[in-house]
Design a protein around this motif. Structure first.
Motif, PDB file in Angstrom:
ATOM      1  N   THR A 177       0.824  -1.211   0.000  1.00 34.44           N
ATOM      2  CA  THR A 177       0.000   0.000   0.000  1.00 34.44           C
ATOM      3  C   THR A 177       0.857   1.260   0.000  1.00 34.44           C
ATOM      4  O   THR A 177       0.372   2.337  -0.299  1.00 34.44           O
ATOM      5  CB  THR A 177      -0.934   0.021   1.229  1.00 34.44           C
ATOM      6  OG1 THR A 177      -0.142   0.087   2.421  1.00 34.44           O
ATOM      7  CG2 THR A 177      -1.787  -1.234   1.274  1.00 34.44           C
ATOM      8  N   LEU A 178       2.133   1.136   0.371  1.00 33.59           N
ATOM      9  CA  LEU A 178       3.054   2.282   0.368  1.00 33.59           C
ATOM     10  C   LEU A 178       3.919   2.302  -0.891  1.00 33.59           C
ATOM     11  O   LEU A 178       4.908   3.029  -0.953  1.00 33.59           O
ATOM     12  CB  LEU A 178       3.966   2.217   1.600  1.00 33.59           C
ATOM     13  CG  LEU A 178       3.300   2.379   2.957  1.00 33.59           C
ATOM     14  CD1 LEU A 178       4.331   2.240   4.067  1.00 33.59           C
ATOM     15  CD2 LEU A 178       2.584   3.716   3.055  1.00 33.59           C
ATOM     16  N   ASP A 179       3.557   1.488  -1.885  1.00 32.06           N
ATOM     17  CA  ASP A 179       4.325   1.408  -3.126  1.00 32.06           C
ATOM     18  C   ASP A 179       5.740   0.903  -2.867  1.00 32.06           C
ATOM     19  O   ASP A 179       6.702   1.354  -3.488  1.00 32.06           O
ATOM     20  CB  ASP A 179       4.376   2.770  -3.816  1.00 32.06           C
ATOM     21  CG  ASP A 179       4.503   2.623  -5.335  1.00 32.06           C
ATOM     22  OD1 ASP A 179       4.295   1.504  -5.833  1.00 32.06           O
ATOM     23  OD2 ASP A 179       4.823   3.621  -6.000  1.00 32.06           O
ATOM     24  N   LEU A 180       5.868  -0.022  -1.902  1.00 33.94           N
ATOM     25  CA  LEU A 180       7.142  -0.648  -1.583  1.00 33.94           C
ATOM     26  C   LEU A 180       7.090  -2.121  -1.946  1.00 33.94           C
ATOM     27  O   LEU A 180       6.018  -2.740  -1.952  1.00 33.94           O
ATOM     28  CB  LEU A 180       7.450  -0.525  -0.085  1.00 33.94           C
ATOM     29  CG  LEU A 180       7.834   0.858   0.416  1.00 33.94           C
ATOM     30  CD1 LEU A 180       7.732   0.899   1.930  1.00 33.94           C
ATOM     31  CD2 LEU A 180       9.244   1.206  -0.018  1.00 33.94           C
ATOM     32  N   ARG A 181       8.254  -2.697  -2.228  1.00 39.68           N
ATOM     33  CA  ARG A 181       8.345  -4.126  -2.486  1.00 39.68           C
ATOM     34  C   ARG A 181       9.227  -4.754  -1.408  1.00 39.68           C
ATOM     35  O   ARG A 181      10.226  -4.166  -0.999  1.00 39.68           O
ATOM     36  CB  ARG A 181       8.943  -4.387  -3.868  1.00 39.68           C
ATOM     37  CG  ARG A 181       8.072  -3.878  -5.007  1.00 39.68           C
ATOM     38  CD  ARG A 181       6.752  -4.665  -5.106  1.00 39.68           C
ATOM     39  NE  ARG A 181       5.899  -4.114  -6.169  1.00 39.68           N
ATOM     40  CZ  ARG A 181       4.966  -3.220  -5.969  1.00 39.68           C
ATOM     41  NH1 ARG A 181       4.759  -2.737  -4.747  1.00 39.68           N
ATOM     42  NH2 ARG A 181       4.219  -2.780  -6.964  1.00 39.68           N
ATOM     43  N   VAL A 182       8.844  -5.934  -0.990  1.00 36.30           N
ATOM     44  CA  VAL A 182       9.597  -6.645   0.044  1.00 36.30           C
ATOM     45  C   VAL A 182      10.220  -7.892  -0.564  1.00 36.30           C
ATOM     46  O   VAL A 182       9.540  -8.685  -1.208  1.00 36.30           O
ATOM     47  CB  VAL A 182       8.680  -7.050   1.219  1.00 36.30           C
ATOM     48  CG1 VAL A 182       9.488  -7.799   2.280  1.00 36.30           C
ATOM     49  CG2 VAL A 182       8.013  -5.825   1.828  1.00 36.30           C
ATOM     50  N   HIS A 183      11.518  -8.060  -0.357  1.00 38.66           N
ATOM     51  CA  HIS A 183      12.197  -9.298  -0.716  1.00 38.66           C
ATOM     52  C   HIS A 183      12.543  -9.999   0.595  1.00 38.66           C
ATOM     53  O   HIS A 183      13.121  -9.389   1.499  1.00 38.66           O
ATOM     54  CB  HIS A 183      13.457  -9.026  -1.521  1.00 38.66           C
ATOM     55  CG  HIS A 183      13.181  -8.356  -2.837  1.00 38.66           C
ATOM     56  ND1 HIS A 183      12.775  -9.059  -3.951  1.00 38.66           N
ATOM     57  CD2 HIS A 183      13.227  -7.058  -3.197  1.00 38.66           C
ATOM     58  CE1 HIS A 183      12.595  -8.218  -4.956  1.00 38.66           C
ATOM     59  NE2 HIS A 183      12.854  -6.998  -4.518  1.00 38.66           N
ATOM     60  N   ALA A 184      12.159 -11.272   0.698  1.00 39.00           N
ATOM     61  CA  ALA A 184      12.321 -11.982   1.970  1.00 39.00           C
ATOM     62  C   ALA A 184      12.961 -13.345   1.758  1.00 39.00           C
ATOM     63  O   ALA A 184      12.706 -14.019   0.758  1.00 39.00           O
ATOM     64  CB  ALA A 184      10.962 -12.148   2.659  1.00 39.00           C
ATOM     65  N   GLY A 185      13.791 -13.735   2.719  1.00 41.46           N
ATOM     66  CA  GLY A 185      14.375 -15.066   2.749  1.00 41.46           C
ATOM     67  C   GLY A 185      14.154 -15.684   4.114  1.00 41.46           C
ATOM     68  O   GLY A 185      14.258 -14.998   5.138  1.00 41.46           O
TER      69      GLY A 185
END
Length: 262
Positions: A177-185
Motif C-alpha cells: 500500500t506504500l508502493d514498496l516491495r519486500v524481498h524476503a528469505g
C-alpha cells in the motif's frame, strides 16, 4: 593462538585440549585454533585471525578442527562462513562451547521502492521512520524474538516457522500500500548469542537467500519442511521453483524454493 601467544600441537585433539586448559587458567582469553595446510594461507597466521575475531572467553576453530575431534565429546556452535582480515575467502568457523545454540526460524527482509521516476530514491526521514514503524509492528505482532536492522534491511528470529512466514506475508501485503516491495528469505536452523550479537549459519543463509533477488518470498527447504505442507498451503503459499544456492565459504549448497502467494 591465545591472546597473541602461539602454540603448535601434533593433533587437533591435543590443540583443542590445550585451548580448553588455557581458557580454564585465563577465562577471558581469546583463542583461535586452526590446522594446516590451509589453502588460504599459513595456519599459524589464521589461528591469530580467529583469536582476533573471538569474544573474550571464546575458542574459535575451523571446520577441519571440528571434524578432527572425536564426535560427541565436545559441543560446537556453527557460526557460519565468516570474513577474516587479510584473507580473500570466507571460512566456515565454529565456537567450542561457551554459547547456547537455539533452533530458530530466521526471516531476512529488504525493502525496495516500487515506483519508478526521478524521485525513486528520495525517501525522506519521515518516510523511513514510517517504514520502520510498520515493519517492526508486523514483526512484533507475530512474535519476532531478536532483531537487527540497517538501511532498510531487517533480520528477525522466530520460535515457530509458521510465525516467520505469517510475518513475511503480512508485511508484504501491508507495504504494498506504500508502493514498496519486500524481498524476503527464510531459513530454519541454529543461531547463537555471543557477546552482544546473534550469529550462526541460519542467520547468514537467510540473508543470502534474500539477496539473490527472488520475487517477494523465498525459503530453504529446511524451513518448508519445518512448517509442513499443510501449514504452507493454509497460509496461501505454494512452491513455484526449487533451486540450489551456493553459499560462499560453505561446503554444501542450500536448496531454496520460490514461494508464490496465492
Amino acid at each position: 593462538c591465545g591472546d597473541g601467544e602461539l602454540d603448535v600441537h601434533d593433533t587437533a585433539s591435543a590443540a583443542v585440549k590445550a585451548a580448553i586448559e588455557r581458557r580454564r587458567d585465563a577465562p577471558t582469553a581469546k583463542i583461535g585454533v586452526a590446522v594446516g595446510e590451509l589453502e588460504i594461507g599459513d595456519p599459524l597466521g589464521f589461528a591469530k585471525r580467529l583469536a582476533a575475531l573471538a569474544e573474550a572467553g571464546a575458542i574459535l576453530v575451523t571446520d577441519a578442527i571440528r571434524r578432527a575431534v572425536v564426535p560427541g565429546q565436545l559441543r560446537f556452535v556453527d557460526l557460519g562462513a565468516l570474513s577474516t582480515g587479510g584473507y580473500l575467502e570466507r571460512v566456515h568457523v565454529f565456537e567450542l562451547g561457551g554459547a547456547i545454540a537455539r533452533t530458530r526460524t530466521v526471516l531476512s527482509l529488504q525493502l525496495s521502492l516500487g515506483r519508478v521516476g526521478p524521485d525513486t530514491d528520495a525517501r525522506t526521514d519521515a518516510e523511513q521512520r514510517e517504514y520502520d514503524r510498520r515493519v517492526w509492528a508486523g514483526l512484533a505482532k507475530h512474535g519476532g524474538l531478536v532483531e537487527h536492522s540497517i538501511s532498510g534491511e531487517y533480520l528477525v528470529a522466530f520460535a515457530a516457522p509458521r510465525e516467520a512466514f505469517r510475518a513475511a506475508l503480512a508485511i508484504t501485503r501491508d507495504l504494498d500500500t506504500l508502493d514498496l516491495r519486500v524481498h524476503a528469505g527464510v531459513e530454519h536452523g541454529q543461531v547463537a548469542y555471543i557477546g552482544d550479537r546473534w550469529v550462526g549459519a541460519a542467520w547468514q543463509t537467510a540473508q543470502r537467500i534474500r539477496s539473490r533477488g527472488f520475487r517477494q518470498l523465498a525459503s530453504t527447504m529446511a524451513a518448508i519442511e519445518a512448517i509442513g505442507p499443510a501449514s504452507l498451503s493454509a497460509l496461501g503459499l505454494v512452491i513455484e521453483v526449487v533451486e540450489e544456492v551456493v553459499q560462499h565459504g560453505v561446503r554444501d549448497p542450500v536448496r531454496v524454493a520460490q514461494l508464490q502467494i496465492t
